[in-house]
Every structure is written in structure tokens, then in C-alpha cells.
Write a protein that holds these residues in place. Sequence first.
Motif, short mmCIF file in Angstrom:
data_model
loop_
_atom_site.label_atom_id
_atom_site.label_comp_id
_atom_site.label_asym_id
_atom_site.label_seq_id
_atom_site.Cartn_x
_atom_site.Cartn_y
_atom_site.Cartn_z
N VAL A 98 34.00 72.67 63.44
CA VAL A 98 33.80 73.31 64.70
C VAL A 98 32.61 73.16 65.38
O VAL A 98 32.65 73.60 66.81
N GLU A 99 31.47 73.02 64.98
CA GLU A 99 30.24 73.25 65.47
C GLU A 99 30.13 72.37 66.84
O GLU A 99 29.56 73.06 67.97
N PRO A 100 30.27 71.01 66.82
CA PRO A 100 30.11 70.38 67.94
C PRO A 100 30.91 71.03 69.24
O PRO A 100 30.38 70.90 70.32
N SER A 101 32.13 71.63 68.82
CA SER A 101 32.93 72.17 70.06
C SER A 101 32.47 73.54 70.48
O SER A 101 32.18 73.80 71.56
N ILE A 102 31.89 74.24 69.54
CA ILE A 102 31.33 75.72 69.87
C ILE A 102 30.15 75.58 70.53
O ILE A 102 29.42 76.86 71.09
N GLU A 103 29.47 74.60 70.23
CA GLU A 103 28.00 74.44 70.79
C GLU A 103 28.12 73.78 72.17
O GLU A 103 27.13 73.44 72.69
N SER A 104 29.28 73.39 72.69
CA SER A 104 29.16 72.88 73.99
C SER A 104 29.12 73.65 75.16
O SER A 104 29.38 74.98 75.06
N THR A 105 29.02 73.23 76.18
CA THR A 105 28.50 74.04 77.66
C THR A 105 30.25 74.25 77.88
O THR A 105 30.09 75.58 78.45
N GLU A 106 31.16 73.63 77.73
CA GLU A 106 32.53 74.15 77.80
C GLU A 106 32.82 75.57 77.21
O GLU A 106 33.19 76.63 77.91
N LYS A 107 32.40 75.38 76.00
CA LYS A 107 32.82 76.74 75.15
C LYS A 107 31.88 77.71 75.57
O LYS A 107 32.20 79.05 75.47
N PHE A 108 30.66 77.68 75.79
CA PHE A 108 29.64 78.48 76.35
C PHE A 108 30.47 79.35 77.52
O PHE A 108 30.38 80.51 77.94
N MET A 109 30.72 78.17 78.52
CA MET A 109 31.54 78.68 79.69
C MET A 109 32.75 79.74 79.63
O MET A 109 32.83 80.48 80.20
N VAL A 110 33.49 79.21 78.60
CA VAL A 110 34.64 79.92 78.25
C VAL A 110 34.32 81.40 77.63
O VAL A 110 34.90 82.49 78.19
N ALA A 111 33.10 81.54 77.12
CA ALA A 111 32.63 82.82 76.26
C ALA A 111 32.39 83.34 77.59
O ALA A 111 32.50 84.97 77.53
N LEU A 112 31.55 82.96 78.58
CA LEU A 112 31.08 83.76 79.61
C LEU A 112 32.36 84.31 80.53
O LEU A 112 32.26 85.48 80.86
N ILE A 113 33.09 83.64 80.89
CA ILE A 113 34.20 83.90 81.71
C ILE A 113 35.15 84.84 80.72
O ILE A 113 35.63 86.04 81.31
N ASP A 114 35.57 84.72 79.62
CA ASP A 114 36.20 85.64 78.86
C ASP A 114 35.49 87.03 78.86
O ASP A 114 36.32 88.13 78.88
N ALA A 115 34.22 87.17 78.65
CA ALA A 115 33.42 88.39 78.68
C ALA A 115 33.46 89.17 79.99
O ALA A 115 33.64 90.36 80.26
N ALA A 116 33.52 88.20 81.01
CA ALA A 116 33.46 88.84 82.44
C ALA A 116 34.99 89.24 82.87
O ALA A 116 34.96 90.34 83.20
N LEU A 117 35.88 88.63 82.34
CA LEU A 117 37.30 89.00 82.48
C LEU A 117 37.57 90.23 81.86
O LEU A 117 38.36 91.34 82.62
N ALA A 118 37.24 90.53 80.59
CA ALA A 118 37.32 91.51 79.81
C ALA A 118 36.57 92.89 80.51
O ALA A 118 37.04 93.93 80.48
N ALA A 119 35.28 92.61 80.92
CA ALA A 119 34.38 93.61 81.35
C ALA A 119 35.20 94.10 82.83
O ALA A 119 35.07 95.44 82.92
N GLN A 120 35.85 93.32 83.64
CA GLN A 120 36.25 93.82 84.82
C GLN A 120 37.67 94.70 84.70
O GLN A 120 38.00 95.65 85.12
#
Length: 250
Positions: A98-120
Motif C-alpha cells: 500500500v505504500e506507493p498509494s498512501i504516499e501519494s499526493t492524492e491520498k494526502f489530499m484525501v486525508a486533509l479533506i477527510d479531516a476538514a469535513l470531520a472537523a466542521q
Amino acid sequence: MNQIIETILNHRSIRSFEKDRPLSQEQIQTIVESAQAASTSSFIQAYSIIGITDKEKKTRIAELANNQSYVENNGHFFVFCADLHRHALIGKMEGKEVEPSIESTEKFMVALIDAALAAQNAVIAAESMGLGICYIGGIRNNLEEVVKLLKTPDRVIPLFGIAIGYPAKISGQKPRLPFNHVYHENVYEENEQKYIDELQEYNEIIQKYYEERTAGKRNDTWTSQMGTMLEKQSRMYMKEFIEGKKMNLR
């Protein structure tokens, strides 16, 4: 108009909380469960929330966040993190690379967006209970120290804090950008002069807000604020820090 929309539209940052009035465990759990109810990309759920109850830790976080007193003095302090650590563990559990996927810019963006949605979601839940909130981006001033303090592993990035508590003072509500400046229909507005005209109109609104709030002591504009802030380069270490936490942004 209903109660949920009224709560959303009534939002303002609260920076003064009643001292020695912590949130109950039931309130904390409700806020976190509300955060978890937010949408999440492909069910990845790439975030974690750290509640800070230790007084020394809160004091240190307040120091790192430009000595903001309301980071230390509130009902409860939450730190929202982008979190792909558990997904690295899933790779081990399932025998998947899974490393190539979870180290991708896309998954980083997913993590940022998920955290922001949860926070709001957490914020709306808290405000619906009559509590006040303030987002704290200042924890990113020195993430190396925050990471040591919170003992977050690789692939976990503390993004921001949220101070929540019982308001001791209700702040004024800052006027947001005009609807027609934010909302585009079908295509992005390309007329720069229209943008500039709208920004000038918004400057007048913000000037009036500050003049009334400070009895004439302050009358700066939004564009002057943003220009001054953006001219100053801040937190420019972030790319190297993120890559050092094994989020290599491939």
C-alpha cells in the motif's frame, strides 16, 4: 430557515471561554461521533482526533501557537490530524503493498479533506449545544515540537486544533465575501475587473465593520490584510516536514 441552518449561519470564532468549566465526557463523545458521521472519501476515514486534557500539554501547545490564551483556557482542546498510519498497518495485516498509494499526493489530499469535513461536523455539533469554538492553525508553527508532544507516528500530521468551551464573551460576526464573488455558475469567472470591483465593495464592508467594532480605531481593508499576510512567507518548512513523515507526495 431551520435550526441547523441558523446554527451554521450564526458561526463566529470565540476566543474567551468560561474558566474551569470543562466539557462533559458525554459532550466530548457527541462531538467526536458527530465528526465521524461526516462524509469520507471511499470510506478511507483518514484522520484522527487527539483530545488534550493534560494542563502542561495545553500550556505548551498554547506557547507553540503564538501564546494564544484560549488554546490553554477552554472547555476542551481537540487536535485534528491527517492519518494514514492505520492504512500502513492495514497493508501489513492484509499482505498488500500500500505504500506507493498512501504516499501519494492524492491520498494526502484525501486525508486533509477527510479531516476538514470531520472537523466542521464537530464544530456544528458543538455550536448546536450552545458552545463556542475557535480553529487554531497556529499549531503548525512548529510541527516538530507538536509531534514530539503528542507522540504522533509517521504518516500522521497534526493539521489544526479546535478550542471548544462555554463562551465568556460573544464575538462579532465578520462579514464574508459576497455570494456572487464565491459562487460561479458553469464556468469560473474570468473578468478580473469584475473581481477587483467586488473586492473594493467588500473592502468597504470590512472597513465599516472594523470602524464600528473599534470605535474608529481600526479601518483596514480585507485586501490590505491579505496582501500583508501573504507577502510574509510563513511555515515554509512544511513540504520537507511532510515528506519526513513518510507522506512523500509522489
